[in-house]
Design a protein around this motif. Structure first.
Motif, PDB file in Angstrom:
ATOM      1  N   SER B 527       0.801  -1.220   0.000  1.00  0.00           N
ATOM      2  CA  SER B 527       0.000   0.000   0.000  1.00  0.00           C
ATOM      3  C   SER B 527       0.838   1.277   0.000  1.00  0.00           C
ATOM      4  N   ASN B 544      -5.448   0.332  -0.405  1.00  0.00           N
ATOM      5  CA  ASN B 544      -5.659   0.623   1.008  1.00  0.00           C
ATOM      6  C   ASN B 544      -4.579  -0.028   1.854  1.00  0.00           C
ATOM      7  N   ARG B 545      -4.458   0.485   3.069  1.00  0.00           N
ATOM      8  CA  ARG B 545      -3.471  -0.085   3.965  1.00  0.00           C
ATOM      9  C   ARG B 545      -3.731  -1.551   4.254  1.00  0.00           C
TER      10      ARG B 545
END
Lengths: 231, 788
Positions: B527, B544-545
């Motif tokens: 990410s 996204n993380r």
């Protein structure tokens, strides 16, 4: 030995021809010592060069030992004079880079004579001309007379049938000049044919025939004895 | 006669010291450069020429279809060997090799990384020549747990102890007994090697899994044919051995050809990856440069000899009068050249010897003193000397020997010689056309290299190094690294961003029917990749993380969107072999391959669970602290691996290593060509000034200024250089246009570069000539006149 018939040599400049030699007829017998005389620009040197096959006539015949030289190309002429003719020059024309010994030896080298046979021939001439001590010097280390001795030695080492000399004493003072002329006389007595160009009446006396050129023509062709008688 | 000529030649050379030295320097430098180039070429073309059965040795190369693109490769499936053995009687021997991925040997506490370790069939030793110092090639690999080391590596591990029978540990997994020691193969081999291991063990999981698969092209197959076999026919026979795989369309079938082992290094242009490769074009190019440099040096010799012929004319004339034939005179002058060239050859050998370390730096080739004085090199210098003698000796000899003796007697000067300088002008122009064209090409090459290094890649590569690892939990390693104070950030991926090579095909996407053949380069990453490398988004967002949320999200680059014909890709679906995901972002194009190729379609995913490549961004400039920190953490997580790192700048430069080397060598040679050309006009200018010494004096007495005299003496040369330039510019333009076409991204052929390079050439020539002219112009006029 030599027959010249109606020999002409001219230079073209534009549409004009300027003649150096015109209608020259001359016969040279073997063993003669001929002197060519005349004023500057009379064509003496040119005649000598044509006889020596360094230059070629524009017109006329030149027979040398029954060979028709005027029909030869440059290469064939070279082959011929290499074996029959020796030259001596006013300015000596020694090769600066070569020693006395090497200068004298050069013609033999170009004739392909082996080193073993060359040595005695050179030694003999060095001895005869009294220049043994100078053999390892270069031309610029010699006096004019000595240089001309070397020039003469070089000219005759190949035992030529004809020796051509263009003012051989012109650059020398009297005593040296006499020495050289004495040598010419000796050579002549040994049977060599000699043609010399000179301004000096005195030198002319060493020979037995004098040819006078004037503006490219032969003005007079007489025996020395005849001339002496006339005087 | 022969000895006399040598003696006279030396005397002449000694008398004209200045010109002899000038000629000598030019010829020696020229021959040195030519010799170095010849040695380089000799090394390039001698690859693999030492195998005794080269006439019958072949490598199987295969053409396979991948994502709709057909490519040639040097790897073939493992079972091919057995099929060939069974079904093609014309094949005498057949053996496979397969490289291991970054293996490490351990003996007691000593760890040695042996990158060039191959799994092999023992029959390989009957095909290619390896010199066994210890052990028997026929039995050394009979036991599956045996290993053959090169003497070099054995020495590194065991020093002077006898290594035979000792046990080493490979990759901390497997004990191998040393059963053979081979001599390290020569540097000019396509197969540099550290160790050999038999296939029949479980070192390589990949092999165990794929030993019967026709799909996995990962093995090099070498074979020896029986004498007088039709090579093409065998290639076709081998093609028929490839089974038609179910999913394969007929047009996608693989086919094979045989390629001579002797010709792998230079002849496998169609194969992109695999073995070290030489470039026949570069070899030809340098061959020409060697010739040009020799030519330039020879032209100096010709010009300086004939220009000064006047003072030779007298002795030549006299020699003719006393009976020298033209051929004798030619012989004499050629002999002078021969002496000169022989001396220069020795000089060149010595200079080469001194120049080796420098040449190694420039060309990357290492030659030893033994190579310099080897038979081959002596042969090469002999050849060089012969070429030089032909180039420089013949023309002056013919010209000088053509003088007519009458000219000498007349003492009328030698107009024939001075007036006949047309040839000389032509030669000077030739020199400067070559050297100016080389200089112009050099400037463009250097600019292109500069362009590559400074061009915006679309991502930041500064202060970043990468390393690869075998640690199973990438996340744990990453987290540990992030805690280090010297480290700014850490990113992960499955491969190097400098050169992305993995690709996929056969996917579907919204708006198309069925699977597509389109090839997409593909990278698995995390990410923080976007921020780490400073990638720019065109549309949408990055991952996204939490990887889980985005496990089926994709990000495309602009080229991919274009290739897939998607105007608004964000939000569209992509079907990857049955699993459907969504495009969440569109990233701006950046260069993820060399500038030789256009920017290709690229897709980012983060589905992989293993990221063997890790990037570390250092804090500030002190990289050493960061490297030490990473090494420490690395050792904790993977104590048996060797830590190896590389800065991205370096990785990036490696992409252009061969161009850089070529460029370096090219600039060096151009410079030398220019120097030698200048030596030539320096000599000519000196001679002109000497010859016109008196004229200059008279002119000065008559009131000429120094400047006008410099002008008088220089302008003829500058005219020639100018003409040369006019010819050189289109030539250089043509060559550079072709060369730059090798790069998809390149500089323009700006006119001002030609102008600047031209000015440089004229400037150098001017400086050379003016120096001599000025010296003549400054001299005291009285002296020159008095000397007469």
């Amino acid at each position: 030995m030599i027959q010249l018939r109606n020999l002409e040599r001219y230079y073209k400049s534009g549409f004009q021809k300027s003649w150096v030699l015109k209608g020259i007829n001359l016969d040279v017998k073997q063993g003669e010592f001929i002197t060519i005389m005349g004023d500057s620009g009379a064509g003496k040197s040119t005649l000598l060069q044509i006889i020596g096959m360094l230059d070629a006539a524009n017109k006329g015949e030149y027979n040398f030992f029954d060979e028709e030289v005027h029909r030869f190309n440059e290469k064939k002429r070279t082959e011929l004079y290499k074996h029959y003719i020796g030259f001596v020059f006013q300015a000596y024309h020694l090769i600066d880079d070569l020693t006395v010994y090497e200068n004298i030896e050069t013609p033999l080298i170009y004739r392909g004579i082996k080193s073993k046979e060359r040595k005695p021939m050179v030694a003999e001439l060095l001895d005869r001309f009294n220049i043994v001590a100078k053999k390892d010097l270069f031309p610029d280390q010699l006096s004019g007379g000595q240089q001309q001795l070397v020039g003469l030695a070089r000219a005759i080492i190949g035992k030529p049938k004809l020796l051509l000399a263009d003012e051989p004493t012109g650059n020398l003072h009297t005593k040296q000049g006499e020495e050289i002329m004495q040598l010419f006389k000796e050579l002549h007595n040994e049977g060599m044919t000699i043609i010399q160009v000179t301004h000096s009446e005195k030198n002319a006396q060493y020979g037995d025939r004098i040819v006078h050129l004037e503006d490219g023509y032969v003005r007079e062709d007489k025996n020395v004895n005849e001339l002496l008688e006339r005087n | 006669m022969f000895l006399k000529n040598i003696k006279y030649a030396f005397r002449n050379l000694k008398r004209d010291k200045f010109y002899t030295v000038l000629n000598g320097i030019g010829l020696t430098i020229g021959m040195t450069v030519a010799l170095l180039i010849f040695m380089w070429i000799q090394d390039e073309v001698s690859y693999d020429n030492y195998h005794s059965q080269n006439g019958q040795n072949y490598l199987v190369v295969a053409n396979t279809s991948f994502g709709g693109e057909r490519t040639w490769g040097v790897r073939t499936p493992a079972p091919l060997q057995f099929a060939i053995k069974e079904q093609i009687p014309e094949v005498q021997k057949v053996a496979r090799t397969s490289g291991l991925w970054k293996p490490v040997l351990k003996y007691e506490n000593f760890v040695l990384s042996v990158n060039k370790t191959f799994l092999v069939d023992a029959e390989l030793f009957q095909i290619l020549d390896f010199e066994f110092l210890q052990g028997d090639p026929n039995t050394a690999l009979s036991n599956p747990n045996s290993i053959i080391l090169t003497d070099e590596n054995a020495h590194k591990i065991f020093g002077n102890e006898n290594p035979m029978g000792k046990t080493v540990k490979l990759d901390d997994k497997l004990d191998l007994k040393i059963t053979g020691i081979i001599k390290s193969p020569p540097s000019n081999t396509h197969l540099p090697v550290d160790c050999f291991i038999p296939f029949e063990n479980n070192v390589n999981q990949y092999y165990s899994e794929n030993s019967m698969s026709w799909r996995s092209f990962n093995f090099s197959t070498y074979l020896t044919l029986r004498p007088n076999t039709d090579v093409e026919k065998i290639g076709k026979k081998i093609t028929t051995l490839f089974p038609i795989l179910e999913s394969e369309a007929e047009k996608n079938r693989s086919y094979a050809e045989l390629h001579p082992v002797r010709d792998i290094y230079l002849g496998l242009g169609k194969v992109k990856f695999g073995f070290p490769k030489g470039d026949p074009v570069t070899i030809k190019l340098f061959g020409w440069i060697a010739f040009i440099i020799l030519l330039i040096a020879s032209i100096n010799y010709i010009n300086l000899t004939t220009a000064r012929a006047a003072h030779r004319a007298k002795s030549i004339g006299i020699k003719k009068i006393v009976g020298a034939s033209r051929s004798q005179l030619i012989g004499q002058h050629v002999m002078e050249t021969v002496c000169m060239v022989v001396i220069c050859s020795w000089g060149a050998l010595l200079l080469t010897q001194f120049g080796l370390p420098f040449f190694k730096e420039t060309s990357g080739k290492e030659f030893t003193t033994q190579t310099v004085f080897s038979q081959t090199t002596i042969g090469l210098i002999g050849l060089l000397a012969l070429i030089t003698i032909l180039l420089s000796g013949i023309q002056p000899a013919f010209q000088l020997s053509a003088f007519r003796p009458v000219q000498v007697l007349k003492g009328s000067g030698f107009k024939g010689i001075d007036g006949k300088s047309g040839l000389r002008k032509f030669l000077v122009i030739t020199q400067f056309v070559s050297s100016a064209a080389l200089i112009i090409c050099t400037v463009f090459m250097l600019r292109q290299m500069d362009f590559i290094q400074s061009k915006k890649l679309g991502y930041q590569k500064e202060h970043i190094f990468k390393f690869t690892h075998n640690v199973e939990s990438t996340q744990r390693l990453k987290t540990a690294l992030e805690k280090e104070p010297a480290i700014k950030d850490v990113a992960i991926s499955d491969q190097s961003i400098v050169s992305i090579t993995n690709s996929i095909s056969g996917i579907r996407w919204e708006g198309v029917d069925g699977r597509q053949d389109l090839q997409l380069f593909s990278m698995h990453t995390g990410s923080n990749m976007k921020d780490f490398f400073g990638l720019e988004m065109k549309n949408g967002r990055w991952f996204n993380r939490s990887a889980n949320l985005d496990s089926m999200s994709f990000i495309l680059n602009e080229s991919a969107a274009k290739a897939m014909n998607l105007d608004q890709p964000v939000g569209k679906w992509i079907d990857m072999w049955g699993e459907r995901g969504t495009i969440v972002g569109l990233v701006k194009d950046f260069h993820f391959q060399s500038f030789h190729s256009e920017i290709k379609p690229l897709i980012f995913r983060q589905t992989a669970d293993w990221f063997p490549t890790m990037y570390v961004k250092t804090k500030g400039d002190d990289a050493a602290i960061a490297i030490a920190a990473v090494e420490k953490v690395f050792k904790q997580h993977s104590p048996n691996e060797v830590f190896k790192y590389e800065f991205l700048d370096e990785t990036f430069n490696n992409l252009y290593k061969s161009e850089m080397k070529t460029g370096n060598m090219f600039s060096l040679f151009s410079l030398i060509a220019m120097i030698i050309s200048c030596l030539g006009i320096f000599g000519l200018a000196t001679y002109t000034a000497e010859k016109r010494f008196k004229e200059i004096g008279i002119r000065k007495v008559l009131g000429a200024s120094a400047l006008s005299i410099v002008n008088l003496l220089s302008k003829d040369f500058l005219k020639l250089v100018f003409i040369a330039l006019i010819i050189a510019i289109p030539l250089a333009w043509y060559f550079m246009k072709n060369w730059l076409n090798n790069f998809a991204f390149h500089i323009n052929l700006d006119w001002w570069v030609f102008a600047v390079a031209g000015l440089i050439a004229i400037g150098i020539a001017l400086a050379t000539v003016v120096f001599q002219s000025a010296r003549a112009a400054m001299s005291d006029p009285v002296e020159s006149i008095r000397s007469e």
